[in-house]
Write an enzyme that holds these catalytic residues in place. Sequence first.
Site, mmCIF file in Angstrom:
data_model
loop_
_atom_site.group_PDB
_atom_site.id
_atom_site.type_symbol
_atom_site.label_atom_id
_atom_site.label_comp_id
_atom_site.label_asym_id
_atom_site.label_seq_id
_atom_site.Cartn_x
_atom_site.Cartn_y
_atom_site.Cartn_z
ATOM 1 N N ASP A 62 0.844 -1.201 0.000
ATOM 2 C CA ASP A 62 0.000 0.000 0.000
ATOM 3 C C ASP A 62 0.871 1.239 0.000
ATOM 4 O OD1 ASP A 62 -2.302 -1.362 0.084
ATOM 5 O OD2 ASP A 62 -2.812 -0.898 2.167
ATOM 6 N N ASP A 68 1.619 8.463 7.854
ATOM 7 C CA ASP A 68 1.469 7.085 8.337
ATOM 8 C C ASP A 68 2.677 6.717 9.189
ATOM 9 O OD1 ASP A 68 -0.930 6.145 6.996
ATOM 10 O OD2 ASP A 68 0.199 6.022 5.133
ATOM 11 N N GLU A 90 0.230 -1.897 11.125
ATOM 12 C CA GLU A 90 0.127 -1.945 9.660
ATOM 13 C C GLU A 90 1.443 -1.513 9.024
ATOM 14 O OE1 GLU A 90 -3.153 0.171 7.846
ATOM 15 O OE2 GLU A 90 -2.510 -0.530 5.874
ATOM 16 N N GLU A 91 2.174 -0.656 9.700
ATOM 17 C CA GLU A 91 3.395 -0.094 9.108
ATOM 18 C C GLU A 91 4.640 -0.933 9.356
ATOM 19 O OE1 GLU A 91 2.654 2.111 7.057
ATOM 20 O OE2 GLU A 91 0.642 2.470 7.855
ATOM 21 N N ASP A 109 -3.614 0.020 13.643
ATOM 22 C CA ASP A 109 -3.518 0.705 12.344
ATOM 23 C C ASP A 109 -3.329 2.173 12.710
ATOM 24 O OD1 ASP A 109 -3.798 1.948 9.934
ATOM 25 O OD2 ASP A 109 -5.685 0.982 9.371
ATOM 26 N N LEU A 111 -2.772 5.072 11.188
ATOM 27 C CA LEU A 111 -3.505 6.147 10.507
ATOM 28 C C LEU A 111 -4.350 5.538 9.385
ATOM 29 C CD1 LEU A 111 -3.783 9.149 11.026
ATOM 30 C CD2 LEU A 111 -2.125 9.558 9.220
ATOM 31 N N ASP A 112 -5.564 5.141 9.775
ATOM 32 C CA ASP A 112 -6.469 4.537 8.795
ATOM 33 C C ASP A 112 -7.054 5.613 7.883
ATOM 34 O OD1 ASP A 112 -8.261 2.398 7.757
ATOM 35 O OD2 ASP A 112 -9.780 3.751 8.561
ATOM 36 N N GLU A 272 -7.794 -4.148 11.493
ATOM 37 C CA GLU A 272 -8.937 -3.368 10.983
ATOM 38 C C GLU A 272 -10.240 -4.130 11.252
ATOM 39 O OE1 GLU A 272 -7.200 -0.532 7.478
ATOM 40 O OE2 GLU A 272 -7.537 -2.590 6.874
HETATM 41 O O1 F6P Z 1 -7.291 1.117 5.285
HETATM 42 C C1 F6P Z 1 -7.839 0.993 4.067
HETATM 43 C C2 F6P Z 1 -8.830 2.087 3.681
HETATM 44 O O2 F6P Z 1 -8.227 3.367 3.620
HETATM 45 C C3 F6P Z 1 -10.102 2.163 4.539
HETATM 46 O O3 F6P Z 1 -10.048 3.153 5.524
HETATM 47 C C4 F6P Z 1 -11.185 2.437 3.508
HETATM 48 O O4 F6P Z 1 -12.416 1.859 3.901
HETATM 49 C C5 F6P Z 1 -10.661 1.797 2.251
HETATM 50 O O5 F6P Z 1 -9.259 1.707 2.386
HETATM 51 C C6 F6P Z 1 -11.010 2.563 1.001
HETATM 52 O O6 F6P Z 1 -10.642 1.816 -0.090
HETATM 53 P P1 F6P Z 1 -10.910 2.280 -1.617
HETATM 54 O O7 F6P Z 1 -9.975 3.415 -1.862
HETATM 55 O O8 F6P Z 1 -10.587 1.053 -2.419
HETATM 56 O O9 F6P Z 1 -12.348 2.690 -1.725
HETATM 57 MN MN MN Z 2 -6.424 1.246 7.454
#
Ligand code: F6P
Ligand code: MN
Length: 345
Positions: A62, A68, A90-91, A109, A111-112, A272
């Site tokens: 990612d 992050d 996650e990192e 996680d 920084l989600d 998550e």
């Molecule tokens: O951590 C992954 C994330 O950023 C989530 O917070 C979010 O629901 C998802 O990805 C969004 O994914 P996409 O960009 O594919 O819609």
């Molecule tokens: Mn996340």
Amino acid sequence: MIGQLTLEDYLQRYSETGPLALAVATAVDAITVAAIEIAELTGRGALSDKSGLATGRNSDGDLQRDLDVQADAIIRRCLGKVPIAALASEEMQEAEIGDREARICVAIDPLDGSSNIDINMTVGTIFSILPAPDDPSLAFGQCGTAQLAAGFVTYGPQTSLVLTLGDGVDIFTLDRAAGGFRLARRALRIPDTAEEFAINASNRRHWDPPVRAFIDECLAGVDGPASRDFNMRWIGSLVAEAYRILSRGGVFLYPSDARPGYGDGRLRLVYEAHPIAFIIEQAGGAASTGRERILDLAAHSLHQRVPLIMGSSGEVRRVEELHCDPLPAASVSAPLFAQRGFFRL
Ligand code: F6P
Ligand code: MN
């Protein structure tokens, strides 16, 4: 009590119930200290020397932004003062083994939703606290049902902590002037029936028939089998979607799809889906892959992905029904086939 009770007092009371509770409370406290610092950092936006720009890729490929990395460093510094047997982030490629005498393990996680950072949308920190097994290297292979506590902090208009210690869900909001969190909402309940759905609809052509069938039912509104109209939202930030669902119900889907690398969806089980599922169930909702309850799953690898369908229990069950019974799903979602009669009985 609303607005009066501080998080400090709440955690203090909980920690008096036993040594394991004390270990959990100490970790939650450290995470919230880190969260105040992360809130300040994300709130500065372009004024900060951290730009929110991509700097590389994390262990799973990612895009990784400097924020992050910074958020991860803040959390690890704050949790470094707390006895923890194993820490996963996650990192970080691998989990770190810490104090072998400690009672708990933490998955985080930092920084989600960080792709939202440069557009000034809500992002957050998600955490899961597990009991320490005799061998801490097995910490993150436990079922989601083993979690002792879980939570997330949203960095949006408000900085709020959504927390479960295994007995319901409460929300604490940061009182910026006082520099601490106060109870804002108690014992959240998600309605059984949803009136909003959330999915990244740009992936429609890649979805499996049961997911298409479910979304088609939502779109059909009062004229379809659901017999009611739905609104739609997609923020692209799991913490913000979960907060909305906890506040007014709804259903969220990040299913598996046919894109390369999305066979198990996008979201990670350990830091998550497990914590979000624990919170959602504690508020009376449901969380599933479409076939299995998320909390019954145990990860076989740290960064394992999992399809996540969560929110109001009625809608999550409907998605499960469509997975068990693919025939109606196929006929709803593949009208061409139905018209041409390939699947006609
Ligand atoms: O951590 C992954 C994330 O950023 C989530 O917070 C979010 O629901 C998802 O990805 C969004 O994914 P996409 O960009 O594919 O819609
Ligand atoms: Mn996340």
